[in-house]
Every structure is written in C-alpha cells, then in structure tokens.
Design an enzyme around this catalytic site. Structure first.
Site, PDB file in Angstrom:
ATOM      1  N   GLY A  54      -3.495  -9.866  27.477  1.00  0.00           N
ATOM      2  CA  GLY A  54      -4.110  -8.579  27.184  1.00  0.00           C
ATOM      3  C   GLY A  54      -4.296  -8.390  25.693  1.00  0.00           C
ATOM      4  O   GLY A  54      -3.437  -8.892  24.950  1.00  0.00           O
ATOM      5  N   CYS A  81       1.759 -14.150  27.789  1.00  0.00           N
ATOM      6  CA  CYS A  81       1.351 -13.737  26.509  1.00  0.00           C
ATOM      7  C   CYS A  81       1.722 -12.177  26.369  1.00  0.00           C
ATOM      8  O   CYS A  81       2.921 -11.871  26.361  1.00  0.00           O
ATOM      9  CB  CYS A  81      -0.215 -13.881  26.258  1.00  0.00           C
ATOM     10  SG  CYS A  81      -0.558 -13.787  24.565  1.00  0.00           S
ATOM     11  N   TYR A  82       0.738 -11.461  26.651  1.00  0.00           N
ATOM     12  CA  TYR A  82       1.159  -9.807  26.590  1.00  0.00           C
ATOM     13  C   TYR A  82       2.039  -9.702  27.739  1.00  0.00           C
ATOM     14  O   TYR A  82       3.041  -8.864  27.463  1.00  0.00           O
ATOM     15  CB  TYR A  82      -0.098  -8.945  26.878  1.00  0.00           C
ATOM     16  CG  TYR A  82       0.030  -7.670  26.824  1.00  0.00           C
ATOM     17  CD1 TYR A  82       0.363  -6.845  25.657  1.00  0.00           C
ATOM     18  CD2 TYR A  82      -0.119  -6.925  27.986  1.00  0.00           C
ATOM     19  CE1 TYR A  82       0.728  -5.580  25.936  1.00  0.00           C
ATOM     20  CE2 TYR A  82      -0.088  -5.373  28.079  1.00  0.00           C
ATOM     21  CZ  TYR A  82       0.293  -4.777  26.819  1.00  0.00           C
ATOM     22  OH  TYR A  82       0.555  -3.275  27.240  1.00  0.00           O
ATOM     23  N   GLY A 223     -34.276 -19.552  43.914  1.00  0.00           N
ATOM     24  CA  GLY A 223     -34.192 -20.903  44.175  1.00  0.00           C
ATOM     25  C   GLY A 223     -33.042 -21.726  43.504  1.00  0.00           C
ATOM     26  O   GLY A 223     -32.669 -22.757  43.852  1.00  0.00           O
ATOM     27  N   GLY A 224     -32.240 -20.901  42.458  1.00  0.00           N
ATOM     28  CA  GLY A 224     -31.284 -21.627  42.114  1.00  0.00           C
ATOM     29  C   GLY A 224     -29.876 -21.516  42.533  1.00  0.00           C
ATOM     30  O   GLY A 224     -30.046 -20.934  43.821  1.00  0.00           O
ATOM     31  N   VAL A 225     -29.008 -22.261  42.223  1.00  0.00           N
ATOM     32  CA  VAL A 225     -27.806 -22.419  42.846  1.00  0.00           C
ATOM     33  C   VAL A 225     -27.010 -21.139  43.359  1.00  0.00           C
ATOM     34  O   VAL A 225     -26.820 -20.747  44.694  1.00  0.00           O
ATOM     35  CB  VAL A 225     -26.512 -23.236  42.290  1.00  0.00           C
ATOM     36  CG1 VAL A 225     -25.240 -23.523  43.318  1.00  0.00           C
ATOM     37  CG2 VAL A 225     -27.283 -24.681  42.043  1.00  0.00           C
ATOM     38  N   ASP A 226     -26.901 -20.190  42.552  1.00  0.00           N
ATOM     39  CA  ASP A 226     -26.009 -18.865  42.408  1.00  0.00           C
ATOM     40  C   ASP A 226     -26.722 -18.183  43.642  1.00  0.00           C
ATOM     41  O   ASP A 226     -26.194 -17.578  44.561  1.00  0.00           O
ATOM     42  CB  ASP A 226     -25.940 -18.176  41.157  1.00  0.00           C
ATOM     43  CG  ASP A 226     -25.446 -19.255  40.072  1.00  0.00           C
ATOM     44  OD1 ASP A 226     -24.933 -20.206  40.280  1.00  0.00           O
ATOM     45  OD2 ASP A 226     -25.688 -18.896  38.717  1.00  0.00           O
ATOM     46  N   SER A 227     -28.202 -17.688  43.446  1.00  0.00           N
ATOM     47  CA  SER A 227     -28.861 -16.883  44.492  1.00  0.00           C
ATOM     48  C   SER A 227     -28.817 -17.419  45.674  1.00  0.00           C
ATOM     49  O   SER A 227     -28.851 -16.871  46.688  1.00  0.00           O
ATOM     50  CB  SER A 227     -30.022 -16.354  43.820  1.00  0.00           C
ATOM     51  OG  SER A 227     -30.943 -17.263  43.774  1.00  0.00           O
ATOM     52  N   SER A 228     -28.769 -18.810  45.836  1.00  0.00           N
ATOM     53  CA  SER A 228     -29.035 -19.562  46.971  1.00  0.00           C
ATOM     54  C   SER A 228     -27.792 -19.455  47.752  1.00  0.00           C
ATOM     55  O   SER A 228     -27.641 -18.966  48.950  1.00  0.00           O
ATOM     56  CB  SER A 228     -29.103 -20.809  46.944  1.00  0.00           C
ATOM     57  OG  SER A 228     -30.506 -21.103  46.317  1.00  0.00           O
ATOM     58  N   LYS A 369     -18.991 -21.819  38.661  1.00  0.00           N
ATOM     59  CA  LYS A 369     -20.032 -22.738  38.995  1.00  0.00           C
ATOM     60  C   LYS A 369     -19.279 -23.527  40.139  1.00  0.00           C
ATOM     61  O   LYS A 369     -20.008 -23.772  41.176  1.00  0.00           O
ATOM     62  CB  LYS A 369     -20.770 -23.289  37.962  1.00  0.00           C
ATOM     63  CG  LYS A 369     -21.931 -23.737  38.367  1.00  0.00           C
ATOM     64  CD  LYS A 369     -23.143 -22.910  38.286  1.00  0.00           C
ATOM     65  CE  LYS A 369     -24.243 -23.206  38.629  1.00  0.00           C
ATOM     66  NZ  LYS A 369     -25.240 -22.071  38.079  1.00  0.00           N
TER      67      LYS A 369
END
Ligand code: XMP
Length: 513
Positions: A54, A81-82, A223-228, A369
């Site tokens: 943090g 770390c924190y 039509g891209g990967v993410d929205s598909s 991704k």
C-alpha cells in the site's frame, strides 16, 4: 465451504496482481477490504491471509489498518511490503519512517530458507517499492533474508505461521516470486490446487445472477476479445435478459459485421441489435485528414450513436455491461515508477451509465488478458475470436492515410482481406502480434497487362511484440511476403504497389494513423 485465501487490500495497485499469482497456483482467493472483521474472515472459511502492499505509511493519519484480531485467527499470514510493516507495527516491532521511497531492483540473500523460501537459490533479484521499513523485529520473529537496503527483507514467526517480505514477490521483476507465493499457499496454508477456469466461470455466473436478478442488461459488442468473452459469460448467466448492441461504424474489416451476426445471433442466439451508422461516420469524416481530428470525430460519433441506440432499446434495462479488464483499470503492472501514476481513466463511455441511469456490470474486471482468453475458450468461443489480433477502436479509420472515403476504405478492406487469408494459411497470423494493411493515398505508376496504371500503394505492417509498448517488424519468409504482394496487386483493384514497413517501435508506432 471452499478454502479461501484472503487478500486484504491496503490500496496497492498490485493487489490484483497478487490475486492473479494465486489463481496461477490454481488456488481460490478473494480480495477483501483491509478492515474486514476477523470474524467475517473466519465465517468465509479463510485458511490464510495475505496483507497487500500500500502507498501509505503505518504512521499516517489516514493509514489503513487491519482488524487486529486477524492475528489471533490461528491462520498463516503473509505480509508484503506495507503488509510486513503492519505486522511489525501491530505485533510489537518498530517501523522506521522515511519520506523517500525506494524503487527498483535489489538483491535478496536468503539466510534461512524455511517454508517460504523452500527450493529457492540463496540469492535472487527482487523488486522494491517502499518508503518506511522495518527497523526492529516483533517478538517471536527472526530474519530469514536480507537485501541491500534492509536486514529484514524476509522475516518469520514459524510458530504462529506469520511471514513477511519487504519486496514485491508478485511482480515479474522479482525472480521466482511466484514460487514464494506458492510456498505460502501450498506449503504453509495447505491450500488445495484445484481452482480452475471452470470454477471462475461458475462463480462469475453466480455473481452476475446475484447482481442482476431479473433485470435486463445491455452490452456494447465490438467484436474484440473482451466484449466477446463478456457477452458469452453474460449469456451463460442470464440468457435472454442480455441484449447486445453492435455499431457498424463503416470502419470495420471485410466480413466483420457478418461474422458478429453469425456468432452471436446464429450460434449463441443472443438478442443482437446491429446499428448501421456507417453513412454518418463517413459523412462526418469527409475532408478530414489530420489524425487526431479523425480520432476525435470517430470517438465522439461512436458515443453519440451508441447512446442513441441504447436509448431506443433500453426499455426496462437497468444494467450496462462492459468487458473492462484489470489492465484497463491500471495501465501497467510493471511498476516502473510510482504505481499510483499508473491508474488509467476508466474506459466507460463518458459518463453514459450515469446519464442513462444504468448500473455497470463488469464480470472481467479482475482478469488479465490471457485469463480472459482462457475463459473465452472454456465458454466455447472460436479460436479466431479468442486469439484474434488487437484491432484499434477507431478501426480502419487509423489505417487510411489522408481522407477516409468509401473508395479508399474498400481498397484497404480488400487488400487486408487478402493479407489475413495468407497470414492464416501460412500460420503466421497466430505467431505475430499484429498484421494489417495501411492505405496510402499516393498514386504511383505501374503496368498491368499492356496498360499503364496509376494506382495506390498498400503498406504491410506486420509486427512482433509482447505488450505493444515496443514492437519490431516481423521477419516473415520472403515467399510469404511475395505471395501476399502478388495476390494484392493482382486481386485488389486500385492497388499498384505493395510495400513492407520495416520500422520498429520506437521510434515508429504500430499503427500509422
Ligand atoms: P501504437 O500505434 O500506439 O499502438 O503503437 C499500440 C497498440 O494499440 C492499438 N491501438 C488502439 N487500440 N483503440 C484501441 O483499442 C485505439 O484507439 C488504438 N490505437 C492503437 C494498436 O493496434 C496496437 O496494438
């Protein structure tokens, strides 16, 4: 009750990266608010706790602190770390305050492997990013590793199962950091390694159903990967409660709209609404040649068209889904410099959800991704969708140099189609980062049959890259290039010459704009 590793989030931009490393070990984890009561963690079935890093100092007025009772739960705890400073602070050690932060590579020397560093070499390269540091160990702890800047780079209280490390094991720059995390999960917490993509899907489906209830959800498909993948996941969760909107901006590749209609309409039977706005986009782009201007027009027109079409189909819809991924929330996880500077403005379309009183549904928000691709595969999306090359939002708009006209777009589309066919046929499509054509509004002299021609130039841009930050032109075999070139000049009317872009990024960019 499933076994859970709790990651308490103290505000580090790397908390999601810790969660990702845990998923890589096929262990189930959940990120909790830093102050989640210990009793609640026990109820959830927590078998181990990781305290994230943090940006604050434990002494700051606004510093986040955990419920102290977590140290009495009897489960192993790893402070990063924190997180290790919190352990020091709350368990009777002392943390030295420092105004300066320390970033960058360091060297770790392991003095006592114990369970956390089991199986690791004695020295390792590590990544630091901290201000304060532990100065005095809490009672019961011993130092297990030292670094160039700290005698307490690794500490442990084996009896209570408390471990702490001053550096960041979750980032790629720390050598074998993933193994340290696995050692904690498996060797120390006794976690089972049986958490898979299928479990993620089942859990997401349940989460979406819970969030959405009987409500209707709208999703903009690109039509891209993410929205598909988001569409397939939402469809699995809520079926006909989902309506997808696909805007044809006239800047799509050949056959792209038909492919979307076929996959979502015919295959998944999703309620798909296609909005043809190609005329409007072209009209607005008429006479415009300046790249930034083109981008602005395309972006603005998209938001306008999308919002208008959502209004017309909204009906009783309460939710807007987006395929936002974790790297959209944070631009880079490589912590080059101050992690806080890496926050990218959220990708949602300019306040649209608020204006339309739609609540956001973002089922991929915690994923990276490659994980999204795995989810897509498990949901039965075809390889061509899941593993497709990146395609810019403004589409062919950034690949027609000069004025974007219907004719120039048509030439580019046809040339690009040939290129993609040859990339697929040779298998190079899957090996390179991106391969596409660029239309150059330059007419050059040629001969076709007996005729003198005066036709346009197509540039091939084929690059290798791992993250698009840097790229190099792909060294494709000459025979493949030859075939692409001769097919384009023979088959695509209006093209008289094909050139191959041999520029790396930097100084060139991937797209020509
Ligand atoms: P450049 O041209 O900057 O591109 O080297 C880096 C990567 O980003 C993609 N790109 C975009 N993607 N919207 C996107 O979604 C955009 O406006 C955009 N512009 C570039 C590009 O294709 C490459 O993969």
């Amino acid at each position: 009750m499933p076994q859970i590793i709790a990651v308490l989030d103290f505000g580090s931009q790397l908390t999601q990266v810790i969660a990702r490393r845990i998923r890589e070990c096929q262990v189930y984890s959940k990120i909790f608010h830093y102050a989640t009561p210990a009793a609640k963690l026990r109820e959830e079935g927590v078998i181990g706790i990781i305290l994230s890093g943090g940006p604050q100092s434990v002494y700051a007025k606004t510093a986040p602190h955990p419920d102290r009772a977590i140290f009495e739960l009897g489960v192993p705890i790893l402070g990063i770390c924190y997180g290790v400073q919190l352990m020091g602070h709350h368990l009777g050690g002392h943390v030295a305050h420092s105004r300066a932060r320390e970033y960058g590579h360091g060297q770790l020397s392991i003095k006592k492997a114990g369970k956390l560093f089991a199986g690791l070499p004695k020295t390792l390269r590590i990544w630091n990013s901290h201000g304060d540091k532990l100065e005095k160990l809490p009672p019961g702890f011993v130092a297990t590793a030292v670094s160039d800047n700290s005698p307490f780079a690794g500490i442990e209280d084996r009896k209570r199962g408390f471990y702490g490390i001053q550096f960041h094991p979750e980032v790629f720059h720390t050598e074998r950091g993933g193994e340290m995390i696995r050692n904690f999960l498996v060797g120390i917490c006794g976690a089972k390694q049986d958490w898979t993509t299928k479990d993620f899907i089942a859990q997401s489906v349940a989460g979406i159903r819970e969030q959405v209830g009987k409500g209707r959800v709208l999703l903009g498909l690109s039509g891209g990967v993410d929205s598909s993948v988001a569409a397939a996941l939402l469809h699995k969760a809520i079926g006909q409660q989902l309506t997808c909107v696909f805007v044809d901006n006239g800047l799509l590749r050949k056959g792209e709209r038909a492919a979307v209609e076929k996959l979502y309409g015919d295959h998944f039977h999703i309620d798909l609404r296609v909005v043809d706005a190609s005329k409007l986009f072209l009209q607005r782009l008429k006479g415009v040649t300046e790249p930034e201007q083109k981008r602005k027009i395309i972006g603005r027109t998209f938001v306008e068209v999308f919002e208008k079409s959502l209004k017309s189909i909204k009906g009783s819809a309460e939710f807007l889904a987006q395929g936002t991924l974790y790297p959209d929330v944070i631009e880079s996880v490589s912590i080059q410099g101050n992690p806080a500077s890496l926050i990218k403005t959220h990708h949602n379309v300019g306040g649209l959800p608020e204006r339309m009183k739609l609540k956001l549904v973002e089922p991929l928000r915690q994923l990276f991704k490659d994980e999204v691709r795995r989810v897509g595969e498990a949901l039965g999306l075809p390889k061509e969708v899941v593993w497709r090359q990146p395609f810019p939002g403004p589409g062919l708009g950034v690949r027609v140099m000069g004025e974007i006209t219907a004719q120039n777009l048509e030439i580019l589309r046809n040339a690009d189609y040939v290129l993609q066919e040859e990339m697929m046929a040779s298998g190079y499509y899957w090996k390179v980062w991106q391969s596409f054509c660029v239309f150059l509004p330059v007419q050059t002299v040629g001969v076709f049959g007996d005729e003198r021609t005066y036709d346009y130039v197509i540039a091939l841009r084929i690059v290798e890259s791992t993250d698009a930050m840097t790229a190099d032109w792909a060294k494709l075999p000459h025979e493949v290039l030859q075939k692409i070139s001769s097919r384009i000049t023979n088959e695509v009317r209006g093209v008289g010459r094909v050139v191959f872009d041999i520029s790396s990024k930097p100084p060139a960019t991937i797209e020509w704009e």
